[in-house]
Design an enzyme around this catalytic site. Structure first.
Site, PDB file in Angstrom:
ATOM      1  N   GLY A  48       2.654  -1.214   4.271  1.00 14.27           N
ATOM      2  CA  GLY A  48       2.723   0.207   3.940  1.00 14.27           C
ATOM      3  C   GLY A  48       4.161   0.629   3.670  1.00 14.27           C
ATOM      4  O   GLY A  48       4.698   0.424   2.581  1.00 14.27           O
ATOM      5  N   GLY A  49       4.796   1.191   4.684  1.00 14.16           N
ATOM      6  CA  GLY A  49       6.144   1.754   4.544  1.00 14.16           C
ATOM      7  C   GLY A  49       7.138   0.839   3.843  1.00 14.16           C
ATOM      8  O   GLY A  49       7.894   1.290   2.967  1.00 14.16           O
ATOM      9  N   GLU A  96      -6.998   4.751   7.663  1.00 10.88           N
ATOM     10  CA  GLU A  96      -6.774   6.181   7.369  1.00 10.88           C
ATOM     11  C   GLU A  96      -7.986   6.778   6.672  1.00 10.88           C
ATOM     12  O   GLU A  96      -8.348   7.924   6.915  1.00 10.88           O
ATOM     13  CB  GLU A  96      -5.496   6.338   6.529  1.00 10.88           C
ATOM     14  CG  GLU A  96      -4.257   6.079   7.380  1.00 10.88           C
ATOM     15  CD  GLU A  96      -3.046   5.555   6.615  1.00 10.88           C
ATOM     16  OE1 GLU A  96      -3.019   5.647   5.377  1.00 10.88           O
ATOM     17  OE2 GLU A  96      -2.130   5.040   7.284  1.00 10.88           O
ATOM     18  N   SER A 143       3.144  -2.268  10.403  1.00 11.64           N
ATOM     19  CA  SER A 143       4.596  -2.308  10.628  1.00 11.64           C
ATOM     20  C   SER A 143       5.202  -3.677  10.343  1.00 11.64           C
ATOM     21  O   SER A 143       6.136  -4.102  11.019  1.00 11.64           O
ATOM     22  CB  SER A 143       4.933  -1.832  12.047  1.00 11.64           C
ATOM     23  OG  SER A 143       4.491  -0.504  12.230  1.00 11.64           O
ATOM     24  N   GLY A 145       2.171   2.143  10.713  1.00  8.05           N
ATOM     25  CA  GLY A 145       3.127   3.236  10.572  1.00  8.05           C
ATOM     26  C   GLY A 145       3.801   3.647  11.875  1.00  8.05           C
ATOM     27  O   GLY A 145       4.432   4.694  11.948  1.00  8.05           O
ATOM     28  N   HIS A 175      -9.545   1.169   4.631  1.00  5.45           N
ATOM     29  CA  HIS A 175      -8.294   1.384   5.365  1.00  5.45           C
ATOM     30  C   HIS A 175      -8.567   2.347   6.524  1.00  5.45           C
ATOM     31  O   HIS A 175      -9.362   3.281   6.393  1.00  5.45           O
ATOM     32  CB  HIS A 175      -7.221   1.956   4.422  1.00  5.45           C
ATOM     33  CG  HIS A 175      -5.863   1.937   5.020  1.00  5.45           C
ATOM     34  ND1 HIS A 175      -5.449   2.879   5.938  1.00  5.45           N
ATOM     35  CD2 HIS A 175      -4.830   1.072   4.875  1.00  5.45           C
ATOM     36  CE1 HIS A 175      -4.216   2.589   6.317  1.00  5.45           C
ATOM     37  NE2 HIS A 175      -3.817   1.497   5.686  1.00  5.45           N
ATOM     38  N   LYS A 201       0.137   4.229  -0.322  1.00  6.44           N
ATOM     39  CA  LYS A 201      -0.525   5.429   0.216  1.00  6.44           C
ATOM     40  C   LYS A 201      -0.256   6.618  -0.712  1.00  6.44           C
ATOM     41  O   LYS A 201      -0.106   6.428  -1.914  1.00  6.44           O
ATOM     42  CB  LYS A 201      -0.054   5.701   1.651  1.00  6.44           C
ATOM     43  CG  LYS A 201      -0.127   4.454   2.530  1.00  6.44           C
ATOM     44  CD  LYS A 201       0.006   4.754   3.983  1.00  6.44           C
ATOM     45  CE  LYS A 201       0.095   3.448   4.743  1.00  6.44           C
ATOM     46  NZ  LYS A 201      -0.036   3.622   6.176  1.00  6.44           N
ATOM     47  N   GLU A 237      -5.687  -5.035  10.406  1.00  2.13           N
ATOM     48  CA  GLU A 237      -4.654  -4.036  10.655  1.00  2.13           C
ATOM     49  C   GLU A 237      -4.955  -3.301  11.958  1.00  2.13           C
ATOM     50  O   GLU A 237      -5.746  -2.350  11.968  1.00  2.13           O
ATOM     51  CB  GLU A 237      -4.621  -3.015   9.509  1.00  2.13           C
ATOM     52  CG  GLU A 237      -4.342  -3.611   8.160  1.00  2.13           C
ATOM     53  CD  GLU A 237      -3.743  -2.585   7.213  1.00  2.13           C
ATOM     54  OE1 GLU A 237      -2.608  -2.787   6.786  1.00  2.13           O
ATOM     55  OE2 GLU A 237      -4.405  -1.571   6.929  1.00  2.13           O
ATOM     56  N   ASN A 244       0.876  -1.176   0.000  1.00  2.00           N
ATOM     57  CA  ASN A 244       0.000   0.000   0.000  1.00  2.00           C
ATOM     58  C   ASN A 244       0.909   1.221   0.000  1.00  2.00           C
ATOM     59  O   ASN A 244       1.468   1.578   1.034  1.00  2.00           O
ATOM     60  CB  ASN A 244      -0.892  -0.018   1.253  1.00  2.00           C
ATOM     61  CG  ASN A 244      -1.729   1.245   1.384  1.00  2.00           C
ATOM     62  OD1 ASN A 244      -1.848   2.029   0.445  1.00  2.00           O
ATOM     63  ND2 ASN A 244      -2.312   1.454   2.562  1.00  2.00           N
TER      64      ASN A 244
HETATM   65  C1  PEP Z   1      -0.917   0.093   5.963  1.00  2.00           C
HETATM   66  O1  PEP Z   1      -1.048   1.281   5.815  1.00  2.00           O
HETATM   67  O2  PEP Z   1      -1.750  -0.672   5.471  1.00  2.00           O
HETATM   68  C2  PEP Z   1       0.223  -0.403   6.735  1.00  2.00           C
HETATM   69  C3  PEP Z   1       0.191  -1.622   7.194  1.00  2.00           C
HETATM   70  O3  PEP Z   1       1.245   0.476   6.959  1.00  2.00           O
HETATM   71  P1  PEP Z   1       2.670   0.149   7.653  1.00  2.00           P
HETATM   72  O4  PEP Z   1       3.155  -1.140   7.062  1.00  2.00           O
HETATM   73  O5  PEP Z   1       3.540   1.309   7.251  1.00  2.00           O
HETATM   74  O6  PEP Z   1       2.435   0.065   9.100  1.00  2.00           O
END
Ligand code: PEP
Length: 251
Positions: A235-236, A98, A214, A174, A96, A11, A168, A9
Site C-alpha cells: 500500500g503506502g 477495507e 506495512s 497501514g 481487500h 488505494k 494481509e 495498491n
Molecule cells: C494494503 O492496503 O494492501 C497494504 C498492504 O497497505 P500498507 O502496505 O500501507 O500496509
C-alpha cells in the site's frame, strides 16, 4: 513454478496527473532492468486506461482495486469486470479488508466478483486476513480458512489456478506494524496446505501467495526470503518509486 509478484495498491490516492507521473516514473525506472518478479500497480478506476497506455504493460501489469458483482446494467456508479478489462488492465484486487469493512463486501458478493473477473480474463488478487481481535483469540487460521473456502472453493481446479492470494493481516495494514517473517511464513504454509487438501499439491505449489501489511524497503527482503511468501501487496510504499523499487529489488 509459481510467479513472484510485487503489486502496488494505490488505494484512493493520486489524481490522474499524479498517477500518470508515478506510473511513467516507475516505467522509466524499470526500463532496461531485469527484475526477479512480476510488477503490478493497482490504480483507481479512472486511471486505468491512461496508465495502461502510458507504460509498457509487458513489464508492469495494471490492476483495478475492485469490480462490480454484476456483469452490466442499472447499477449506477459501478464498474464492471468487462469495463476494467477493456482498459488494458489484467488484474483486479478483490476482497481487500477495507472493502470488506467499509463497503460490507460479503463472501457471497466476493464470490460473484471473482467469477466475473475470471470470465473477463482478469487475474484476481484475492485478499484474506484476520483482524487483531481474531489473532489475539487465536482464531486467525480459522478465519483465513473460511475466507478462502467461502469465496473461492466453488471454483474449478482450472479456475483456481488463475487466482493470486494476498495474506494481509488487517492489524498490519497501514499501521507500520508488520507481521514477523515467521508469522507470515506460518500463515502462508497453512494456506498452501488448505489449497493442497482441496485442489492437490500441484495447484497449491503453483499458487502465488503474497504478503501485505506495512511491507517496505527495510523488511521486504526478510519477508520474501520465506519459502511460501511469493511477493507482496504494497500500500503506502507503492506511492513513490523511491520506496517501491527497493521492494521490487528485494527479490
Ligand atoms: C494494503 O492496503 O494492501 C497494504 C498492504 O497497505 P500498507 O502496505 O500501507 O500496509
Amino acid at each position: 513454478m509459481r510467479k513472484k509478484i510485487v503489486a502496488g495498491n494505490w488505494k484512493m490516492n493520486k489524481n490522474l496527473q499524479e498517477g500518470l507521473s508515478l506510473a511513467t516514473e516507475l516505467n522509466e525506472a524499470l526500463k532496461g532492468k531485469t527484475v526477479n518478479c512480476d510488477v503490478v500497480i493497482g490504480t483507481p478506476f479512472i486511471h486505468l486506461a491512461s496508465v495502461a497506455k502510458a507504460i509498457d504493460t509487458t513489464k508492469i501489469g495494471v490492476s483495478a482495486q475492485n469490480c462490480a458483482d454484476k456483469a452490466s446494467g442499472a447499477y449506477t456508479g459501478e464498474v464492471s469486470a468487462e469495463m476494467v478489462a477493456s482498459t488494458g488492465a489484467t488484474y483486479v484486487i478483490l476482497g481487500h479488508s477495507e472493502r470488506r469493512a467499509y463497503y460490507h463486501e460479503t463472501p457471497e458478493i466476493l464470490k460473484e466478483k471473482v467469477l466475473l473477473a475470471l470470465a473477463n480474463n482478469l487475474t484476481p488478487i484475492f485478499c484474506i486476513g484476520e483482524v487483531l481481535a481474531e489473532r489475539e483469540a487465536e482464531k486467525h487460521f480459522e478465519v483465513v480458512k473460511s475466507q478462502i473456502q467461502d469465496s473461492l472453493f466453488g471454483l474449478s481446479e482450472e479456475d483456481f489456478g488463475k487466482i493470486v492470494l494476498a495474506y494481509e493481516p488487517v492489524w498490519a495494514i497501514g499501521t507500520g506494524k508488520t507481521a514477523t517473517a515467521d508469522q507470515a511464513q506460518e500463515m502462508h504454509a497453512f494456506i498452501r496446505k488448505i489449497l493442497a487438501d482441496k485442489y492437490g499439491q500441484a495447484v497449491a505449489d503453483n499458487t502465488s501467495i503474497l504478503y501485505g501489511g506495512s511491507c517496505n524497503a527495510s523488511n521486504a527482503k526478510e519477508l520474501f526470503a520465506n519459502p511460501d511468501v511469493d511477493g507482496g501487496l504494497i500500500g503506502g510504499a507503492s506511492l513513490g518509486v523511491d520506496k517501491f523499487m527497493p521492494i521490487i529489488e528485494a527479490f
